[in-house]
Write an enzyme that holds these catalytic residues in place. Structure first.
Site, PDB file in Angstrom:
ATOM      1  N   LYS A 277     -64.877  86.117 -73.511  1.00 39.01           N
ATOM      2  CA  LYS A 277     -65.674  86.390 -72.310  1.00 39.01           C
ATOM      3  C   LYS A 277     -66.847  85.427 -72.169  1.00 39.01           C
ATOM      4  O   LYS A 277     -67.493  85.368 -71.130  1.00 39.01           O
ATOM      5  CB  LYS A 277     -66.222  87.815 -72.353  1.00 39.01           C
ATOM      6  CG  LYS A 277     -65.145  88.882 -72.446  1.00 39.01           C
ATOM      7  CD  LYS A 277     -64.995  89.611 -71.136  1.00 39.01           C
ATOM      8  CE  LYS A 277     -63.960  90.699 -71.256  1.00 39.01           C
ATOM      9  NZ  LYS A 277     -63.703  91.341 -69.981  1.00 39.01           N
TER      10      LYS A 277
ATOM     11  N   LYS B  48     -51.437 106.660 -45.460  1.00 37.07           N
ATOM     12  CA  LYS B  48     -51.164 107.432 -46.680  1.00 37.07           C
ATOM     13  C   LYS B  48     -49.693 107.260 -47.082  1.00 37.07           C
ATOM     14  O   LYS B  48     -48.809 107.420 -46.248  1.00 37.07           O
ATOM     15  CB  LYS B  48     -51.489 108.910 -46.428  1.00 37.07           C
ATOM     16  CG  LYS B  48     -51.354 109.759 -47.661  1.00 37.07           C
ATOM     17  CD  LYS B  48     -51.586 111.224 -47.357  1.00 37.07           C
ATOM     18  CE  LYS B  48     -51.151 112.061 -48.539  1.00 37.07           C
ATOM     19  NZ  LYS B  48     -50.960 113.454 -48.189  1.00 37.07           N
TER      20      LYS B  48
ATOM     21  N   ASN C  10     -61.335 105.268 -63.679  1.00 36.83           N
ATOM     22  CA  ASN C  10     -61.326 105.665 -65.097  1.00 36.83           C
ATOM     23  C   ASN C  10     -62.422 106.697 -65.345  1.00 36.83           C
ATOM     24  O   ASN C  10     -63.132 107.091 -64.418  1.00 36.83           O
ATOM     25  CB  ASN C  10     -61.513 104.435 -65.988  1.00 36.83           C
ATOM     26  CG  ASN C  10     -62.790 103.693 -65.652  1.00 36.83           C
ATOM     27  OD1 ASN C  10     -63.884 104.200 -65.838  1.00 36.83           O
ATOM     28  ND2 ASN C  10     -62.640 102.483 -65.103  1.00 36.83           N
TER      29      ASN C  10
ATOM     30  N   PHE D  99     -69.886  94.898 -72.905  1.00 35.86           N
ATOM     31  CA  PHE D  99     -69.517  96.097 -73.654  1.00 35.86           C
ATOM     32  C   PHE D  99     -68.021  96.024 -73.929  1.00 35.86           C
ATOM     33  O   PHE D  99     -67.282  95.407 -73.155  1.00 35.86           O
ATOM     34  CB  PHE D  99     -69.855  97.369 -72.855  1.00 35.86           C
ATOM     35  CG  PHE D  99     -71.199  97.934 -73.211  1.00 35.86           C
ATOM     36  CD1 PHE D  99     -72.347  97.213 -72.969  1.00 35.86           C
ATOM     37  CD2 PHE D  99     -71.305  99.190 -73.806  1.00 35.86           C
ATOM     38  CE1 PHE D  99     -73.601  97.720 -73.313  1.00 35.86           C
ATOM     39  CE2 PHE D  99     -72.544  99.708 -74.158  1.00 35.86           C
ATOM     40  CZ  PHE D  99     -73.695  98.975 -73.905  1.00 35.86           C
TER      41      PHE D  99
ATOM     42  N   PRO E  71     -61.098  90.646 -60.505  1.00 33.64           N
ATOM     43  CA  PRO E  71     -61.855  89.563 -61.163  1.00 33.64           C
ATOM     44  C   PRO E  71     -62.550  90.085 -62.413  1.00 33.64           C
ATOM     45  O   PRO E  71     -62.976  91.239 -62.452  1.00 33.64           O
ATOM     46  CB  PRO E  71     -62.886  89.166 -60.102  1.00 33.64           C
ATOM     47  CG  PRO E  71     -62.989  90.331 -59.183  1.00 33.64           C
ATOM     48  CD  PRO E  71     -61.652  91.008 -59.202  1.00 33.64           C
ATOM     49  N   ASP E  72     -62.637  89.241 -63.429  1.00 33.87           N
ATOM     50  CA  ASP E  72     -63.404  89.616 -64.624  1.00 33.87           C
ATOM     51  C   ASP E  72     -64.858  89.214 -64.354  1.00 33.87           C
ATOM     52  O   ASP E  72     -65.200  88.023 -64.357  1.00 33.87           O
ATOM     53  CB  ASP E  72     -62.852  88.906 -65.862  1.00 33.87           C
ATOM     54  CG  ASP E  72     -63.491  89.449 -67.134  1.00 33.87           C
ATOM     55  OD1 ASP E  72     -64.720  89.679 -67.134  1.00 33.87           O
ATOM     56  OD2 ASP E  72     -62.761  89.652 -68.115  1.00 33.87           O
TER      57      ASP E  72
ATOM     58  N   ASP F  40     -59.280  96.982 -64.529  1.00 31.83           N
ATOM     59  CA  ASP F  40     -58.674  95.665 -64.725  1.00 31.83           C
ATOM     60  C   ASP F  40     -57.646  95.358 -63.645  1.00 31.83           C
ATOM     61  O   ASP F  40     -57.279  94.209 -63.445  1.00 31.83           O
ATOM     62  CB  ASP F  40     -58.000  95.594 -66.094  1.00 31.83           C
ATOM     63  CG  ASP F  40     -59.028  95.596 -67.213  1.00 31.83           C
ATOM     64  OD1 ASP F  40     -60.110  95.012 -67.017  1.00 31.83           O
ATOM     65  OD2 ASP F  40     -58.766  96.202 -68.263  1.00 31.83           O
TER      66      ASP F  40
HETATM   67  N1  CTP Z   1     -65.535  93.512 -67.530  1.00 28.83           N
HETATM   68  C1  CTP Z   1     -65.815  92.889 -66.347  1.00 28.83           C
HETATM   69  N2  CTP Z   1     -64.858  92.739 -65.395  1.00 28.83           N
HETATM   70  C2  CTP Z   1     -63.608  93.186 -65.615  1.00 28.83           C
HETATM   71  C3  CTP Z   1     -63.298  93.838 -66.831  1.00 28.83           C
HETATM   72  C4  CTP Z   1     -64.294  93.977 -67.758  1.00 28.83           C
HETATM   73  O1  CTP Z   1     -66.973  92.464 -66.150  1.00 28.83           O
HETATM   74  N3  CTP Z   1     -62.690  93.026 -64.678  1.00 28.83           N
HETATM   75  C5  CTP Z   1     -66.590  93.624 -68.540  1.00 28.83           C
HETATM   76  C6  CTP Z   1     -67.028  95.036 -68.864  1.00 28.83           C
HETATM   77  O2  CTP Z   1     -68.115  95.424 -68.059  1.00 28.83           O
HETATM   78  C7  CTP Z   1     -67.424  94.902 -70.318  1.00 28.83           C
HETATM   79  C8  CTP Z   1     -66.498  93.840 -70.856  1.00 28.83           C
HETATM   80  O3  CTP Z   1     -66.060  93.113 -69.728  1.00 28.83           O
HETATM   81  O4  CTP Z   1     -68.733  94.440 -70.467  1.00 28.83           O
HETATM   82  C9  CTP Z   1     -65.312  94.321 -71.616  1.00 28.83           C
HETATM   83  O5  CTP Z   1     -64.648  95.334 -70.896  1.00 28.83           O
HETATM   84  P1  CTP Z   1     -63.350  96.011 -71.480  1.00 28.83           P
HETATM   85  O6  CTP Z   1     -62.796  96.924 -70.449  1.00 28.83           O
HETATM   86  O7  CTP Z   1     -63.595  96.541 -72.849  1.00 28.83           O
HETATM   87  O8  CTP Z   1     -62.428  94.743 -71.685  1.00 28.83           O
HETATM   88  P2  CTP Z   1     -61.306  94.115 -70.815  1.00 28.83           P
HETATM   89  O9  CTP Z   1     -61.779  92.818 -70.280  1.00 28.83           O
HETATM   90  O10 CTP Z   1     -60.830  95.093 -69.817  1.00 28.83           O
HETATM   91  O11 CTP Z   1     -60.208  93.814 -71.909  1.00 28.83           O
HETATM   92  P3  CTP Z   1     -59.041  94.753 -72.475  1.00 28.83           P
HETATM   93  O12 CTP Z   1     -58.365  95.330 -71.301  1.00 28.83           O
HETATM   94  O13 CTP Z   1     -58.221  93.797 -73.252  1.00 28.83           O
HETATM   95  O14 CTP Z   1     -59.698  95.756 -73.356  1.00 28.83           O
END
Ligand code: CTP
Length: 398
Positions: free
Chosen positions: A341, A287, A209, A323, A304-305, A277
């Site tokens: 979260k 390739k 991104n 954030f 993983p989140d 995500d």
């Molecule tokens: N984050 C994370 N791990 C992920 C995705 C997000 O730790 N796999 C953290 C980011 O660093 C940020 C927060 O979660 O602090 C929110 O990230 P954001 O991209 O806004 O949210 P998403 O969890 O991706 O939710 P959505 O796609 O619904 O906006």
């Protein structure tokens, strides 16, 4: 936190070099051990022997002195100290350091270090005021180098004006102040994530991104400036590691999670990374070829989140800050993320606002149990400083 007490002193070639001997003596009295490196010109003004006698360690000047290099290379030399002091910092040394030139042991050490650097300039007033030196000074300051002096006064060349090296006692005080970072976050450990992640599709392609990492790097620097011991876990960015911050570089979300877990325990975690995500459900070993027909849809799997994992984990940081980069309904989405979260604060921003993603400015809203607090648009550095101050206040109250 460990109290730093080792200084690497780089002595440049100027008349003021004799004052570096007094500086070593004053630092030793204050309990700070010194090791010295001389430039070739520096060795014309003070002898390596005098410096070795005062520091109790061999003073070095040769990059390719194989016996010394074998014992301790310039990389190790630059890392073994807690602070590098350049006194006197001549116009020549400043120019080389500003340009990243590494032609001798002194300049190579300056380029290789990840430690704070303090320079005490000394030169003729015309040289100090020359636009080239002004440029170099501005560049070095932007690179995070700290300066002490020069003072106004009569110089060895007979001219009067700014250019005299600061007095050894003044330099000693600046050194002691830098060695003992005081500040409200002294003794606190902080984890910051920043930048994008990069999820491979095949050996040459990846998902990522537009995150530049600027905001996260500024927050890491701001926390360190308040005395915190900061680990910055960063995805690929073009940014240099902020001074005094230890950076761990990663690519994929999974590696970022592992690096974060390795950095715990921490009092503070600020998760600014724009973690992808999704990742490719399976990474092609070779390739992917275009082929004659329509492309196959790319199958994705969740990464993983990291934030949610840390929130639920056994070593949850005391103050966990996420954030939320949103393109719509900031208030609703950011507030929802606060609970989904499991973090304490969410710094929300609308990334559709011009100049925010990848830019130097940000407009954020701080969401916490106390509600939403919109901040005016300001530089990312100001957002970072304000957030660091809020963090210090919150931990101070606990
Ligand atoms: N984050 C994370 N791990 C992920 C995705 C997000 O730790 N796999 C953290 C980011 O660093 C940020 C927060 O979660 O602090 C929110 O990230 P954001 O991209 O806004 O949210 P998403 O969890 O991706 O939710 P959505 O796609 O619904 O906006």
């Amino acid at each position: 936190m460990k109290t730093a007490s080792r200084v690497l002193l780089i002595v440049g070639g100027g008349v003021a070099a004799y004052k570096s001997l007094e500086l070593v003596r004053l630092l030793a009295k204050a309990g700070v051990a010194c090791e010295a490196v001389l430039t070739g010109a520096g060795a014309q003004f003070v002898t390596p022997l005098s410096l070795s006698a005062l520091t109790g360690k061999p003073a070095r000047s040769e990059l390719f002195d194989l016996t010394e290099e074998a014992k301790m290379g310039h990389i190790e030399l630059s890392r073994s100290a807690d602070l590098i002091v350049v006194a006197p910092a001549t116009a020549d040394l400043m120019a080389k350091a500003a340009a990243g030139i590494a032609g001798d042991l002194a300049t190579t050490t300056l380029l290789a270090t990840d430690k704070p650097v303090l320079m005490a300039p000394a030169m003729n007033v015309k040289m100090w005021e020359h636009p080239a030196t002004r440029r170099n000074l501005a560049q070095l300051k932007a690179d995070g180098v700290a300066f002490i002096g020069p003072d106004d006064g009569e110089m060895a060349c007979g001219e009067y004006g700014p250019g005299r090296m600061a007095e050894p006692a003044t330099i000693r005080d600046a050194v002691l102040a830098m060695l003992k970072p005081s500040g409200p976050l002294k003794g606190r450990r902080a984890l910051v994530t920043a930048g994008p992640t990069r999820e491979p599709i095949d050996p040459v392609r990846y998902l990522t991104n537009r995150s530049s990492g600027t905001q996260g790097y500024a927050i890491a620097a701001a926390l360190a400036a308040l005395g915190a011991e900061v680990t910055l876990v960063s995805g690929p960015t073009a940014l240099p590691a902020p001074r005094g911050v230890s950076r761990v570089e990663v690519e994929m979300a999974e590696a970022m999670l592992a690096a974060c877990e390795a950095a715990l325990p921490a009092d503070i975690a600020v998760m600014t990374a724009a973690v992808s995500d999704w990742k490719a459900a399976s990474v092609a070993p070779g390739k992917l070829k275009k082929g004659p027909g329509e492309p196959e849809p790319l199958k994705l799997a969740k990464t993983p989140d990291i934030l949610a994992t840390l929130a639920k984990g056994p070593k949850r940081p005391r103050l966990l800050i996420g954030f939320a980069a949103e393109t719509e309904a900031l208030e609703v989405n950011a507030a929802a993320k606060l609970s989904s979260k499991g973090c304490d604060w969410i710094v929300g921003n609308d990334v559709t606002e011009a100049g925010v993603m990848g830019g130097a400015e940000n407009r954020v809203t701080l969401f916490s149990a106390q509600g939403a607090e919109p901040w005016p648009r300001m530089s990312k550095t100001d957002v970072a400083n304000r957030l660091a101050a809020r963090i210090a206040a919150a931990l101070g109250d606990q």
